[in-house]
Design an enzyme around this catalytic site. Structure first.
Site, PDB file in Angstrom:
ATOM      1  N   SER A 224      28.140   2.864  -3.356  1.00 48.62           N
ATOM      2  CA  SER A 224      28.095   4.223  -3.941  1.00 48.62           C
ATOM      3  C   SER A 224      27.374   5.382  -3.123  1.00 48.62           C
ATOM      4  O   SER A 224      26.480   4.662  -2.209  1.00 48.62           O
ATOM      5  CB  SER A 224      27.456   3.894  -5.234  1.00 48.62           C
ATOM      6  OG  SER A 224      26.922   4.960  -5.780  1.00 48.62           O
TER       7      SER A 224
ATOM      8  N   TYR B 264      20.180   0.232 -10.978  1.00 44.57           N
ATOM      9  CA  TYR B 264      21.564   0.105 -10.432  1.00 44.57           C
ATOM     10  C   TYR B 264      21.903   0.420  -8.992  1.00 44.57           C
ATOM     11  O   TYR B 264      22.661  -0.406  -8.310  1.00 44.57           O
ATOM     12  CB  TYR B 264      22.297   0.799 -11.495  1.00 44.57           C
ATOM     13  CG  TYR B 264      23.728   1.323 -10.786  1.00 44.57           C
ATOM     14  CD1 TYR B 264      24.846   0.413 -10.711  1.00 44.57           C
ATOM     15  CD2 TYR B 264      23.820   2.605 -10.195  1.00 44.57           C
ATOM     16  CE1 TYR B 264      26.015   0.941 -10.278  1.00 44.57           C
ATOM     17  CE2 TYR B 264      25.223   2.993  -9.454  1.00 44.57           C
ATOM     18  CZ  TYR B 264      26.088   1.772  -9.543  1.00 44.57           C
ATOM     19  OH  TYR B 264      27.429   2.313  -8.934  1.00 44.57           O
TER      20      TYR B 264
ATOM     21  N   LYS C 105      22.998  -1.661  -5.266  1.00 44.19           N
ATOM     22  CA  LYS C 105      23.837  -1.269  -4.207  1.00 44.19           C
ATOM     23  C   LYS C 105      23.415  -1.094  -2.938  1.00 44.19           C
ATOM     24  O   LYS C 105      24.044  -1.742  -1.956  1.00 44.19           O
ATOM     25  CB  LYS C 105      24.601   0.114  -4.585  1.00 44.19           C
ATOM     26  CG  LYS C 105      25.412   0.306  -5.781  1.00 44.19           C
ATOM     27  CD  LYS C 105      26.641  -0.563  -5.833  1.00 44.19           C
ATOM     28  CE  LYS C 105      27.380  -0.673  -7.024  1.00 44.19           C
ATOM     29  NZ  LYS C 105      28.514  -1.659  -7.013  1.00 44.19           N
TER      30      LYS C 105
ATOM     31  N   TYR D 114      31.499   5.136  -2.779  1.00 40.23           N
ATOM     32  CA  TYR D 114      32.225   6.099  -3.479  1.00 40.23           C
ATOM     33  C   TYR D 114      31.364   7.335  -3.824  1.00 40.23           C
ATOM     34  O   TYR D 114      30.143   7.234  -4.259  1.00 40.23           O
ATOM     35  CB  TYR D 114      32.746   5.395  -4.780  1.00 40.23           C
ATOM     36  CG  TYR D 114      33.418   3.934  -4.785  1.00 40.23           C
ATOM     37  CD1 TYR D 114      34.132   3.647  -3.685  1.00 40.23           C
ATOM     38  CD2 TYR D 114      33.200   3.357  -5.824  1.00 40.23           C
ATOM     39  CE1 TYR D 114      34.568   2.565  -3.514  1.00 40.23           C
ATOM     40  CE2 TYR D 114      33.703   2.282  -5.853  1.00 40.23           C
ATOM     41  CZ  TYR D 114      34.313   1.532  -4.638  1.00 40.23           C
ATOM     42  OH  TYR D 114      35.100   0.207  -4.663  1.00 40.23           O
TER      43      TYR D 114
HETATM   44  N1  UFG Z   1      27.168  15.716 -16.698  1.00 42.34           N
HETATM   45  C1  UFG Z   1      26.920  16.654 -17.919  1.00 42.34           C
HETATM   46  N2  UFG Z   1      27.108  16.056 -19.046  1.00 42.34           N
HETATM   47  C2  UFG Z   1      27.517  14.798 -19.523  1.00 42.34           C
HETATM   48  C3  UFG Z   1      27.617  13.941 -18.661  1.00 42.34           C
HETATM   49  C4  UFG Z   1      27.588  14.364 -17.093  1.00 42.34           C
HETATM   50  O1  UFG Z   1      26.715  17.905 -17.333  1.00 42.34           O
HETATM   51  O2  UFG Z   1      27.525  14.835 -20.586  1.00 42.34           O
HETATM   52  C5  UFG Z   1      26.840  16.097 -15.379  1.00 42.34           C
HETATM   53  C6  UFG Z   1      25.908  15.511 -14.920  1.00 42.34           C
HETATM   54  O3  UFG Z   1      24.531  15.940 -14.980  1.00 42.34           O
HETATM   55  C7  UFG Z   1      26.174  15.292 -13.344  1.00 42.34           C
HETATM   56  C8  UFG Z   1      27.827  15.498 -13.146  1.00 42.34           C
HETATM   57  O4  UFG Z   1      28.083  15.918 -14.701  1.00 42.34           O
HETATM   58  O5  UFG Z   1      25.744  16.607 -12.740  1.00 42.34           O
HETATM   59  C9  UFG Z   1      28.320  14.205 -13.072  1.00 42.34           C
HETATM   60  O6  UFG Z   1      27.716  13.328 -13.924  1.00 42.34           O
HETATM   61  P1  UFG Z   1      28.327  11.761 -13.732  1.00 42.34           P
HETATM   62  O7  UFG Z   1      27.402  10.922 -14.848  1.00 42.34           O
HETATM   63  O8  UFG Z   1      29.814  11.796 -14.381  1.00 42.34           O
HETATM   64  O9  UFG Z   1      28.085  11.177 -12.289  1.00 42.34           O
HETATM   65  P2  UFG Z   1      26.892  10.801 -11.662  1.00 42.34           P
HETATM   66  O10 UFG Z   1      27.111  11.715 -10.442  1.00 42.34           O
HETATM   67  O11 UFG Z   1      25.660  11.164 -12.375  1.00 42.34           O
HETATM   68  O12 UFG Z   1      26.840   9.550 -11.420  1.00 42.34           O
HETATM   69  C10 UFG Z   1      27.589   8.795 -10.293  1.00 42.34           C
HETATM   70  C11 UFG Z   1      28.084   7.473 -10.699  1.00 42.34           C
HETATM   71  C12 UFG Z   1      27.053   6.591 -10.617  1.00 42.34           C
HETATM   72  C13 UFG Z   1      26.119   6.700  -9.445  1.00 42.34           C
HETATM   73  C14 UFG Z   1      25.577   8.107  -9.374  1.00 42.34           C
HETATM   74  C15 UFG Z   1      24.502   8.418  -8.671  1.00 42.34           C
HETATM   75  O13 UFG Z   1      28.820   7.293 -11.652  1.00 42.34           O
HETATM   76  O14 UFG Z   1      27.488   5.226 -10.644  1.00 42.34           O
HETATM   77  O15 UFG Z   1      26.613   8.898  -9.322  1.00 42.34           O
HETATM   78  O16 UFG Z   1      24.900   9.000  -7.262  1.00 42.34           O
HETATM   79  F1  UFG Z   1      24.893   6.031  -9.854  1.00 42.34           F
END
Ligand code: UFG
Length: 342
Positions: free
Chosen positions: A125, A150, A154, A177
């Site tokens: 990741s 988590y 990784k 990813y």
């Molecule tokens: N977001 C919102 N509202 C929500 C959910 C997400 O505004 O209800 C925002 C988050 O704050 C972030 C973006 O949408 O800015 C993407 O959020 P995600 O949760 O979809 O993805 P992340 O980038 O936080 O998470 C991803 C992977 C994880 C990994 C993480 C760390 O899903 O497995 O990146 O880089 F650990």
């Protein structure tokens, strides 16, 4: 090749199984269904018109894993997805995460060593980069202290695989990813989080279909063009195809050192851009409000994809709109089927 896909009933694993079968490989899926459903197997068979083998096993159990390898010692390659993946949950249950994600990896690598299976692709990741010092982030960027157990699994896993490559004939590729979204065009497989989704796209589609009241946009005061956080959203089918390329690369050029590739599009999109894309392709109006930043979130990250493009010979093809459209089709089809079953 005969390819073992661990976690093959999960979101990325199931899409990868489809692409492997499409390319003529044989597939064995090992999954304990801890966060997925057995119906996914039927869906993969329906999409591809090909058969596969499914084993419901827990690879973090050393005896079960050993027994599996004894019966399947003719496997040519392994793509290892099986892992717990919820960032927040990992903070509350670190031992469960280390136990599941690290034990399974070690058990699998031991089985590979015993039965001389040498090709290994690992699901890593971009979380290992934290908030990178430079954007776009390339594979040589420094690894930051993990934000969560988590993320740490990784990072540790990459080290374990790399050390094992140095000490043995194992050939491995770690794929980092960025943010996988969307689903297969058939809408027969897709992302199906248990309970309330943590990730943005399933939260959007569940809100639009009426399961959630409103989407909260976490933070509008980031140092980004519209103030919301920026990520590199990659279509899951593009991502799945990269795994086939990676496993075929290991067949063609075995190598001593673990290779690492970023899997992203090279383009950052803000949360608001994702919402607008969804509204454009679905014709739906999304109910959303601004909220505070979410703890542990990075401000912005997107991939430098040159190494994957040039060296791996893979490039993402699908757009954000394509991904949002497929995510919406999947949500609608899944909920319609659910309603019919009741
Ligand atoms: N977001 C919102 N509202 C929500 C959910 C997400 O505004 O209800 C925002 C988050 O704050 C972030 C973006 O949408 O800015 C993407 O959020 P995600 O949760 O979809 O993805 P992340 O980038 O936080 O998470 C991803 C992977 C994880 C990994 C993480 C760390 O899903 O497995 O990146 O880089 F650990």
């Amino acid at each position: 090749m005969k390819v073992l896909v661990t976690g093959g009933t999960g979101y990325i694993g199931s899409h990868t199984a489809v692409e492997l079968l499409n390319q003529g490989h044989d597939v064995i899926i090992a999954d304990n269904l801890s966060n997925s459903r057995e119906e996914v197997i039927d869906a993969i068979i329906e999409i591809t018109g090909k058969d596969l083998v499914f084993e419901n096993i827990d690879l973090s159990d050393a005896d079960m894993c050993e027994d599996f390898f004894e019966r399947n010692s003719d496997i040519d390659a392994i793509i290892h997805f099986a892992a717990f993946k919820a960032v927040g949950e990992s903070v509350e249950k670190p031992l469960a995460y280390y136990q599941n994600n690290i034990f399974s990896l070690i058990n699998i690598l031991q089985g590979m060593e015993k039965y001389n299976i040498r090709k290994f692709v690992f699901s890593s990741s971009c979380t290992v980069y934290g908030q990178p010092d430079h954007l776009p982030v390339d594979e040589n960027a420094p690894i930051k202290k993990a934000e969560s157990p988590y993320g740490n699994t990784k990072k540790i896993a990459e080290d374990i695989i790399s050390d094992t490559c140095n000490a043995s004939k194992l050939s491995a590729i770690a794929l980092r990813y960025f943010n996988p979204i969307g689903s297969h065009d058939s809408a027969l497989i897709g992302e199906l989080p248990l309970g309330v989704p943590n990730n943005l796209v399933p939260f959007i589609t569940q809100t639009a279909i009426g399961i959630r009241k409103e989407l909260k946009v976490f933070g509008d005061d980031y140092n980004t063009p519209d103030g919301t956080a920026v990520r590199d959203y990659i279509h899951v089918v593009d991502l799945a195809q990269a795994h086939v390329v990676a496993v075929e690369r290991l067949e063609k050029n075995p190598h001593d050192q673990m290779e690492i590739f970023n899997l992203g599009t090279g383009k950052g999109s803000s949360v608001l851009e994702v919402i607008h894309s969804f509204e454009r392709v679905s014709g739906e109006k999304l109910n959303w409000t601004m909220a505070k930043r979410r703890a542990g979130d990075t401000e912005q990250v997107w991939a430098d994809t040159r190494y994957a493009n040039e060296e791996l010979g893979w490039k993402s093809k699908r757009s954000l709109d394509d991904a949002m459209k497929s995510a919406w089709e999947w949500e609608k089809k899944f909920r319609a089927n659910e309603a019919n079953e009741k």
